[in-house]
Write a protein that holds these residues in place. Structure first.
Motif, mmCIF file in Angstrom:
data_model
loop_
_atom_site.group_PDB
_atom_site.id
_atom_site.type_symbol
_atom_site.label_atom_id
_atom_site.label_comp_id
_atom_site.label_asym_id
_atom_site.label_seq_id
_atom_site.Cartn_x
_atom_site.Cartn_y
_atom_site.Cartn_z
ATOM 1 N N ASN A 188 59.139 59.026 27.269
ATOM 2 C CA ASN A 188 60.100 60.046 26.821
ATOM 3 C C ASN A 188 60.666 59.804 25.430
ATOM 4 O O ASN A 188 61.068 60.766 24.754
ATOM 5 C CB ASN A 188 61.250 60.137 27.829
ATOM 6 N N HIS A 212 54.180 56.559 36.466
ATOM 7 C CA HIS A 212 54.713 57.613 35.599
ATOM 8 C C HIS A 212 55.375 58.751 36.378
ATOM 9 O O HIS A 212 55.778 59.746 35.770
ATOM 10 C CB HIS A 212 53.603 58.168 34.703
ATOM 11 N N TRP A 254 68.245 55.620 38.026
ATOM 12 C CA TRP A 254 67.402 54.514 38.481
ATOM 13 C C TRP A 254 67.811 54.009 39.865
ATOM 14 O O TRP A 254 66.954 53.551 40.631
ATOM 15 C CB TRP A 254 67.403 53.387 37.456
ATOM 16 N N PHE A 284 58.634 50.877 36.095
ATOM 17 C CA PHE A 284 58.946 52.306 36.058
ATOM 18 C C PHE A 284 59.788 52.643 34.819
ATOM 19 O O PHE A 284 59.550 53.648 34.145
ATOM 20 C CB PHE A 284 59.730 52.718 37.310
ATOM 21 N N MET A 292 62.121 62.258 34.719
ATOM 22 C CA MET A 292 63.054 62.114 33.597
ATOM 23 C C MET A 292 62.722 63.106 32.483
ATOM 24 O O MET A 292 63.623 63.690 31.865
ATOM 25 C CB MET A 292 63.013 60.684 33.052
ATOM 26 N N TYR A 293 61.436 63.312 32.233
ATOM 27 C CA TYR A 293 61.018 64.217 31.163
ATOM 28 C C TYR A 293 61.493 65.646 31.444
ATOM 29 O O TYR A 293 62.054 66.310 30.569
ATOM 30 C CB TYR A 293 59.497 64.195 31.012
ATOM 31 N N PRO A 302 58.457 58.614 37.952
ATOM 32 C CA PRO A 302 59.834 58.704 37.453
ATOM 33 C C PRO A 302 59.891 59.174 36.001
ATOM 34 O O PRO A 302 60.843 59.864 35.603
ATOM 35 C CB PRO A 302 60.363 57.272 37.601
ATOM 36 N N ALA A 303 58.868 58.806 35.218
ATOM 37 C CA ALA A 303 58.842 59.230 33.815
ATOM 38 C C ALA A 303 58.767 60.752 33.703
ATOM 39 O O ALA A 303 59.428 61.360 32.860
ATOM 40 C CB ALA A 303 57.655 58.584 33.097
ATOM 41 N N HIS A 351 71.869 57.435 33.386
ATOM 42 C CA HIS A 351 70.637 56.661 33.525
ATOM 43 C C HIS A 351 70.758 55.666 34.683
ATOM 44 O O HIS A 351 69.782 55.464 35.436
ATOM 45 C CB HIS A 351 70.330 55.924 32.215
ATOM 46 N N ALA A 385 58.877 55.090 31.767
ATOM 47 C CA ALA A 385 59.714 56.273 31.522
ATOM 48 C C ALA A 385 60.238 56.311 30.091
ATOM 49 O O ALA A 385 60.171 57.347 29.417
ATOM 50 C CB ALA A 385 60.876 56.299 32.505
ATOM 51 N N TYR A 386 60.745 55.186 29.605
ATOM 52 C CA TYR A 386 61.346 55.184 28.268
ATOM 53 C C TYR A 386 60.293 55.228 27.168
ATOM 54 O O TYR A 386 60.506 55.855 26.129
ATOM 55 C CB TYR A 386 62.257 53.970 28.116
#
Length: 341
Positions: A54, A118, A15, A46, A124-125, A120-121, A11, A50-51
């Protein structure tokens, strides 16, 4: 490195990569300083997007098919993040605005921020989803592997005692009569036991070892039935590197003797042929039989034995074998074609 530490490092690197990407996404050198500071203030937003996306919205709403709740939560998060960022910009980023003071509310920029927060989200997803699928595929593979290994052990456990029981019965009849043939039978039986108890635990063995065990088995049967039994075994293969799952061919031979050499058959006969093909081997076993519908128990055992053999073939040689059966009133023939790679 422990799992928690490795996950934290993943993580952290993610980032850092996001931060660097947004810093250098600026089109001009003059805006580089602005990009460093604005990205610094946007990065926590961000991360929040993201968190929450997800680890809250996707598992709690989207995967549970609560689509309305998912949409409402998305709007709530996006509006909250945009408002927070506009507040930060209003108080902290005025010096970068060449067209006047940084506006607190800007509906014109809202769609842009809605998407940018969203990005970066989503990255990450897709990474997280792909990783979870890979782990799931690995678990399924391991479970299937364990299932196959357990099932093969079960099938072999059914075949081995059955074969040994018949062989020991043959030996017993000569021991109690002090037959001079008994020592020879003991030697051949010891070789068979060594093969069954030890070598058969391997997934594959040299074809030559399976053939040698079959020859020992036939020799024991010849001693028992003497001149009443006619056996022909022709083996024609040159590739000494061929490997095969142990007990497979032996089980076919044992099945032929068990059901084709009854005392009620006047001239029992077994014919065995092994041929090498371009891709593997062809193994056929032909035997005489007695057609007696009243002998239901024997027929049931025959079907169970063949079913076990076919199950082993399905597990070890899926789509790489062909088993043909030819059943008449007085004879039974099995022909197995194996692709050995």
């Amino acid at each position: 490195m422990r799992i928690d530490e490795r996950r934290f490092l993943e993580h952290l690197l993610f980032w850092l990569a996001v931060y660097v990407f947004y810093i250098f996404s600026s089109a001009s050198h003059e805006l580089f300083g602005q990009s460093v500071e604005t990205t610094f203030y946007r990065l926590p937003l961000f991360m929040a997007a993201a968190y929450s996306f997800n680890y809250w919205q996707i598992p709690r709403y989207f995967k549970q098919k609560k689509y309305l709740a998912f949409v409402v939560s998305m709007l709530f998060v996006v509006i909250s993040l945009v408002v927070v960022y506009r507040v930060i910009g209003y108080y902290r980023l005025d010096e970068f605005c060449v067209d006047g003071p940084y506006p607190l509310i800007s509906l014109e920029d809202f769609p842009f921020y809605m998407l940018s927060f969203h990005f970066p989200a989503l990255v990450m997803y897709f990474y997280k989803n792909n990783k979870e699928q890979a782990i799931e595929r690995r678990k399924i593979y391991e479970l299937e592997k364990e299932k196959v290994a357990t099932e093969l052990k079960y099938l072999k456990a059914q075949l081995n005692p059955h074969f040994l029981f018949n062989t020991l019965n043959n030996l017993y009849s000569y021991v109690i009569t002090n037959s001079p043939k008994a020592p020879e039978m003991v030697l051949q039986l010891s070789e068979i036991l060594d093969y069954i108890l030890y070598k058969s635990q391997n997934t594959f063995v040299p074809l030559a070892e399976e053939i040698q065990t079959i020859q020992n088995y036939i020799a024991l049967e010849r001693i028992k039935y003497e001149n009443r039994l006619k056996v022909r075994f022709n083996s024609d293969y040159k590739n000494k590197q061929l490997l095969i799952t142990p007990l497979l061919l032996l089980s076919l031979v044992e099945n032929a003797f068990k059901h084709g050499v009854h005392g009620s058959i006047s001239k029992p006969e077994v014919r065995i042929l092994l041929e090498e093909t371009n891709e593997g081997i062809r193994f056929s076993v032909w035997n005489t039989k007695i057609n007696d519908p009243r002998n239901k128990t024997d027929n049931d055992k025959k079907r169970i034995g063949l079913a076990n053999i076919e199950r082993q073939l399905d597990l070890i040689y899926p789509k790489n074998y062909q088993l043909k059966k030819e059943d008449t009133d007085t004879t039974f023939n099995l022909e197995l074609t194996l692709i050995l790679t």
